[in-house]
Design a protein around this motif. Structure first.
Motif, PDB file in Angstrom:
ATOM      1  N   LEU A  73       0.895  -1.231  -0.126  1.00  0.00           N
ATOM      2  CA  LEU A  73       0.067  -0.046  -0.047  1.00  0.00           C
ATOM      3  C   LEU A  73       0.919   1.284  -0.075  1.00  0.00           C
ATOM      4  CD1 LEU A  73      -2.695   1.506   0.430  1.00  0.00           C
ATOM      5  CD2 LEU A  73      -2.466   1.211   2.670  1.00  0.00           C
ATOM      6  N   SER A  74       0.776   1.958  -1.023  1.00  0.00           N
ATOM      7  CA  SER A  74       1.865   3.195  -1.179  1.00  0.00           C
ATOM      8  C   SER A  74       0.720   4.518  -0.887  1.00  0.00           C
ATOM      9  CB  SER A  74       2.101   3.315  -2.650  1.00  0.00           C
ATOM     10  OG  SER A  74       3.057   2.183  -2.895  1.00  0.00           O
ATOM     11  N   VAL A  75       1.125   5.123   0.272  1.00  0.00           N
ATOM     12  CA  VAL A  75       0.353   6.245   0.467  1.00  0.00           C
ATOM     13  C   VAL A  75       1.039   7.480   0.014  1.00  0.00           C
ATOM     14  CG1 VAL A  75      -1.061   7.458   2.311  1.00  0.00           C
ATOM     15  CG2 VAL A  75      -0.137   4.893   2.685  1.00  0.00           C
ATOM     16  N   ILE A  76       1.342   7.347  -1.362  1.00  0.00           N
ATOM     17  CA  ILE A  76       2.149   8.362  -1.835  1.00  0.00           C
ATOM     18  C   ILE A  76       2.049   8.039  -3.579  1.00  0.00           C
ATOM     19  CG2 ILE A  76       4.306   7.055  -1.820  1.00  0.00           C
ATOM     20  CD1 ILE A  76       5.976   9.485  -1.688  1.00  0.00           C
ATOM     21  N   LYS A  77       2.291   8.896  -4.344  1.00  0.00           N
ATOM     22  CA  LYS A  77       2.156   8.233  -5.672  1.00  0.00           C
ATOM     23  C   LYS A  77       3.419   7.696  -6.066  1.00  0.00           C
ATOM     24  CE  LYS A  77       1.925  10.216 -10.492  1.00  0.00           C
ATOM     25  NZ  LYS A  77       2.128  11.633 -11.251  1.00  0.00           N
ATOM     26  N   PHE A  78       3.060   6.524  -6.506  1.00  0.00           N
ATOM     27  CA  PHE A  78       4.350   5.243  -6.524  1.00  0.00           C
ATOM     28  C   PHE A  78       3.791   4.377  -7.732  1.00  0.00           C
ATOM     29  CE2 PHE A  78       6.736   1.468  -5.872  1.00  0.00           C
ATOM     30  CZ  PHE A  78       8.050   2.272  -5.300  1.00  0.00           C
ATOM     31  N   SER A  79       4.682   3.821  -8.534  1.00  0.00           N
ATOM     32  CA  SER A  79       4.348   2.987  -9.505  1.00  0.00           C
ATOM     33  C   SER A  79       5.390   1.875  -9.694  1.00  0.00           C
ATOM     34  CB  SER A  79       4.312   3.527 -11.043  1.00  0.00           C
ATOM     35  OG  SER A  79       4.195   2.849 -12.137  1.00  0.00           O
ATOM     36  N   PHE A  80       4.994   0.759 -10.058  1.00  0.00           N
ATOM     37  CA  PHE A  80       5.917  -0.476 -10.306  1.00  0.00           C
ATOM     38  C   PHE A  80       6.145  -0.729 -11.704  1.00  0.00           C
ATOM     39  CE2 PHE A  80       4.230  -1.365  -6.001  1.00  0.00           C
ATOM     40  CZ  PHE A  80       5.337  -1.886  -5.226  1.00  0.00           C
ATOM     41  N   ASP A  81       5.874   0.364 -12.496  1.00  0.00           N
ATOM     42  CA  ASP A  81       5.991   0.063 -13.987  1.00  0.00           C
ATOM     43  C   ASP A  81       7.651  -0.117 -14.257  1.00  0.00           C
ATOM     44  OD1 ASP A  81       3.271   0.921 -14.367  1.00  0.00           O
ATOM     45  OD2 ASP A  81       3.822   2.894 -14.936  1.00  0.00           O
ATOM     46  N   LYS A  82       8.457   0.300 -13.629  1.00  0.00           N
ATOM     47  CA  LYS A  82       9.735  -0.003 -13.965  1.00  0.00           C
ATOM     48  C   LYS A  82      10.352  -1.543 -13.504  1.00  0.00           C
ATOM     49  CE  LYS A  82      11.028   5.047 -14.342  1.00  0.00           C
ATOM     50  NZ  LYS A  82      12.020   6.060 -13.866  1.00  0.00           N
ATOM     51  N   TRP A  83       9.540  -2.100 -12.722  1.00  0.00           N
ATOM     52  CA  TRP A  83       9.906  -3.401 -12.165  1.00  0.00           C
ATOM     53  C   TRP A  83       9.707  -4.661 -13.217  1.00  0.00           C
ATOM     54  CZ3 TRP A  83       9.342  -4.463  -6.482  1.00  0.00           C
ATOM     55  CH2 TRP A  83       9.743  -3.533  -5.618  1.00  0.00           C
ATOM     56  N   GLY A  84       8.882  -4.467 -14.046  1.00  0.00           N
ATOM     57  CA  GLY A  84       9.078  -5.353 -15.257  1.00  0.00           C
ATOM     58  C   GLY A  84       8.333  -6.664 -14.590  1.00  0.00           C
ATOM     59  N   GLU A  85       8.818  -7.820 -14.846  1.00  0.00           N
ATOM     60  CA  GLU A  85       8.235  -9.151 -14.219  1.00  0.00           C
ATOM     61  C   GLU A  85       8.065  -9.278 -12.849  1.00  0.00           C
ATOM     62  OE1 GLU A  85       6.539 -11.660 -16.169  1.00  0.00           O
ATOM     63  OE2 GLU A  85       6.711 -10.068 -17.844  1.00  0.00           O
ATOM     64  N   GLU A  86       9.062  -8.456 -12.213  1.00  0.00           N
ATOM     65  CA  GLU A  86       9.144  -8.529 -10.848  1.00  0.00           C
ATOM     66  C   GLU A  86       7.741  -7.827 -10.172  1.00  0.00           C
ATOM     67  OE1 GLU A  86      12.220  -7.552  -6.862  1.00  0.00           O
ATOM     68  OE2 GLU A  86      12.579  -6.707  -9.067  1.00  0.00           O
ATOM     69  N   ALA A  87       7.307  -6.871 -10.830  1.00  0.00           N
ATOM     70  CA  ALA A  87       5.865  -6.151 -10.283  1.00  0.00           C
ATOM     71  C   ALA A  87       4.896  -7.325 -10.088  1.00  0.00           C
ATOM     72  CB  ALA A  87       5.758  -5.484 -11.219  1.00  0.00           C
ATOM     73  N   LYS A  88       4.928  -8.462 -10.859  1.00  0.00           N
ATOM     74  CA  LYS A  88       3.907  -9.361 -10.693  1.00  0.00           C
ATOM     75  C   LYS A  88       3.884 -10.193  -9.419  1.00  0.00           C
ATOM     76  CE  LYS A  88       3.731 -10.246 -15.738  1.00  0.00           C
ATOM     77  NZ  LYS A  88       3.639 -11.293 -16.855  1.00  0.00           N
ATOM     78  N   ARG A  89       5.160 -10.060  -8.580  1.00  0.00           N
ATOM     79  CA  ARG A  89       5.088 -10.610  -7.287  1.00  0.00           C
ATOM     80  C   ARG A  89       4.197  -9.986  -6.280  1.00  0.00           C
ATOM     81  NH1 ARG A  89      11.109 -12.010  -6.076  1.00  0.00           N
ATOM     82  NH2 ARG A  89      10.106 -13.221  -4.203  1.00  0.00           N
ATOM     83  N   LEU A  90       3.887  -8.824  -6.439  1.00  0.00           N
ATOM     84  CA  LEU A  90       2.783  -7.777  -5.697  1.00  0.00           C
ATOM     85  C   LEU A  90       1.613  -7.438  -6.049  1.00  0.00           C
ATOM     86  CD1 LEU A  90       5.969  -5.836  -4.285  1.00  0.00           C
ATOM     87  CD2 LEU A  90       4.873  -7.880  -3.236  1.00  0.00           C
ATOM     88  N   LYS A  91       0.696  -7.343  -5.110  1.00  0.00           N
ATOM     89  CA  LYS A  91      -0.518  -6.546  -5.483  1.00  0.00           C
ATOM     90  C   LYS A  91      -0.368  -5.144  -4.843  1.00  0.00           C
ATOM     91  CE  LYS A  91      -3.729 -10.559  -5.466  1.00  0.00           C
ATOM     92  NZ  LYS A  91      -4.758 -11.224  -5.158  1.00  0.00           N
ATOM     93  N   HIS A  92      -0.817  -4.227  -5.440  1.00  0.00           N
ATOM     94  CA  HIS A  92      -0.329  -2.852  -5.192  1.00  0.00           C
ATOM     95  C   HIS A  92      -1.465  -1.730  -5.222  1.00  0.00           C
ATOM     96  CE1 HIS A  92       1.429   1.123  -6.510  1.00  0.00           C
ATOM     97  NE2 HIS A  92       1.771   0.994  -5.137  1.00  0.00           N
ATOM     98  N   MET A  93      -1.670  -1.040  -4.196  1.00  0.00           N
ATOM     99  CA  MET A  93      -2.669   0.199  -4.275  1.00  0.00           C
ATOM    100  C   MET A  93      -2.083   1.224  -3.686  1.00  0.00           C
ATOM    101  SD  MET A  93      -5.861   0.259  -1.432  1.00  0.00           S
ATOM    102  CE  MET A  93      -6.838   1.998  -1.525  1.00  0.00           C
ATOM    103  N   SER A  94      -2.113   2.395  -4.637  1.00  0.00           N
ATOM    104  CA  SER A  94      -1.474   3.715  -4.526  1.00  0.00           C
ATOM    105  C   SER A  94      -2.705   4.809  -3.995  1.00  0.00           C
ATOM    106  CB  SER A  94      -0.969   4.114  -5.575  1.00  0.00           C
ATOM    107  OG  SER A  94      -0.268   5.405  -5.296  1.00  0.00           O
ATOM    108  N   ILE A  95      -2.412   5.577  -2.989  1.00  0.00           N
ATOM    109  CA  ILE A  95      -3.062   6.487  -2.812  1.00  0.00           C
ATOM    110  C   ILE A  95      -2.425   7.794  -2.819  1.00  0.00           C
ATOM    111  CG2 ILE A  95      -4.320   7.679  -0.812  1.00  0.00           C
ATOM    112  CD1 ILE A  95      -4.990   4.810   0.342  1.00  0.00           C
TER     113      ILE A  95
END
Length: 373
Positions: free
Chosen positions: A38-60
């Motif tokens: 949970l990111s309580v800030i503007k945050f993106s996993f776009d640059k993580w590539g395949e590694e981003a699939k390991r996590l579920k993400h919510m951004s506020i």
């Protein structure tokens, strides 16, 4: 320290963005079975590539500012954390109860990392919101029973509950320190009963809606303008939820206010604003010369003109007596207490009487009869 574990059995962590930017710290999160961020800030996993699939993400995406409305996101944030720590049964091969059981080491089956920029204010606020929701018995005092406690009781314990929850988090992260605005929003969250049955539960809650209204009034006062006519909230026209109605019921044992000239009822007990005389301010005037009430629909003609202050007249067309005044910027009572905004009835122009009973009178039996037929 980039991230810290929140004390307790939940596999819950709080910290800053560094934990996600440094590969070594990311691996530590993986080792702790963190699957949700949970990111309580503007945050993106776009640059993580395949590694981003390991996590579920919510951004506020909010600022760390005392005027920021983070409260409106509490329901969705709490639901996201809960689903991460205790996954629901989305697949049909396991029962929900099995998925919600603790792991062998006693911790929650899932793991969640809540972060902002530094792990001090925004992320800590959301973690506290979750703790208040999940473990109210920890923070409500010895006699606090969430299922039966009134809205008034929650309001009375809100500061203590939030402070206790903050101290709990500080045991794991000493730097935790939400700003004053977020602390107040956590108190309101507690007063509301921490509603998380849906992502929009806060937004729909009467206490939140009144808080928004009070914020709007403050903004109007800051620029010395009365609120727009369509923005004015008349309390006798507001449909209350169960908890707000319960709080109003606790005020119903007072006195109703009537015009002294024509006896027209001006305010029932639940719309009388209580205030405490301040003897240190004006010891020569221990009694109040004013009765303050909520904004009521009979005031509409006086308020919709856009004036910052003015007279209040009896709504009885055959009477029309001047009974008080209003001031959006507030009034100081004769006892020394400030009321903001102020809708004041002059005690010399009104009577305060016990409300008429609406229940049927008891049947009085003749002498000698015990009630048995």
């Amino acid at each position: 320290m980039s991230f810290s574990r929140v004390p307790g059995a939940d596999n819950l962590y709080v910290g800053g963005a560094w934990a996600l930017n440094l590969e070594g710290h990311r691996q530590k999160l993986y080792d702790q079975n963190v699957t949700h961020v949970l990111s309580v800030i503007k945050f993106s996993f776009d640059k993580w590539g395949e590694e981003a699939k390991r996590l579920k993400h919510m951004s506020i995406d909010v600022m760390d500012d005392s005027d920021t409305d983070l409260l409106v996101y509490f329901s969705s944030a709490v639901r996201f954390i809960e689903n991460g720590l205790y996954p629901s049964a989305n697949d049909e091969d396991k029962e929900a109860s099995e998925k919600r059981q603790a792991r062998d080491d006693g911790t929650s089956p899932g793991g969640v990392y809540v972060h902002c920029a530094m792990g001090i204010s925004r992320s800590v606020t959301c973690v506290i919101a979750y703790l208040l929701y999940k473990y109210p018995h920890r923070f409500g005092g010895k006699q606090f029973v969430p299922s039966v406690t009134s809205a008034v009781r929650r309001r009375q314990t809100s500061k203590e509950a939030v402070q206790k929850a903050l101290e709990w988090v500080r045991e794991g992260r000493g730097a935790a320190s939400p700003n004053d605005g977020f602390m107040r929003q956590l108190e309101i969250w507690w007063e509301m009963g921490c509603p998380a049955e849906s992502d929009s539960a806060v937004e729909q809650h009467p206490i939140y809606q009144k808080w928004l209204y009070e914020r709007m009034l403050k903004e109007s006062r800051d620029i010395r303008q009365a609120p727009e006519a369509e923005q004015i909230r008349f309390e006798d026209e507001v449909e209350l939820g169960d908890e707000a109605a319960e709080a109003e019921a606790d005020k119903a044992d007072g006195r109703e206010v009537r015009c002294k000239k024509c006896r027209r009822i001006l305010a029932t007990p639940k719309f009388v604003v209580p205030h405490t005389p301040n003897p240190t301010e004006r010891p020569e005037s221990p009694n109040c010369a004013h009765v303050f009430i909520e904004t009521l629909s009979w005031m509409r003609p006086a308020l919709e003109g856009g004036a910052l202050e003015g007279r209040l007249s009896c709504p009885n067309a055959k009477c029309g007596a001047t009974i008080g005044r209003f001031a959006w910027q507030g009034l100081r009572c004769s006892c020394g207490e400030w009321i903001v905004p102020a809708f004041s009835l002059n005690r010399s122009r009104v009577d305060e009487v016990a409300p008429r009973r609406t229940d049927p009178p008891a049947i009085r039996l003749p002498p000698g009869r015990n009630g048995n037929l």
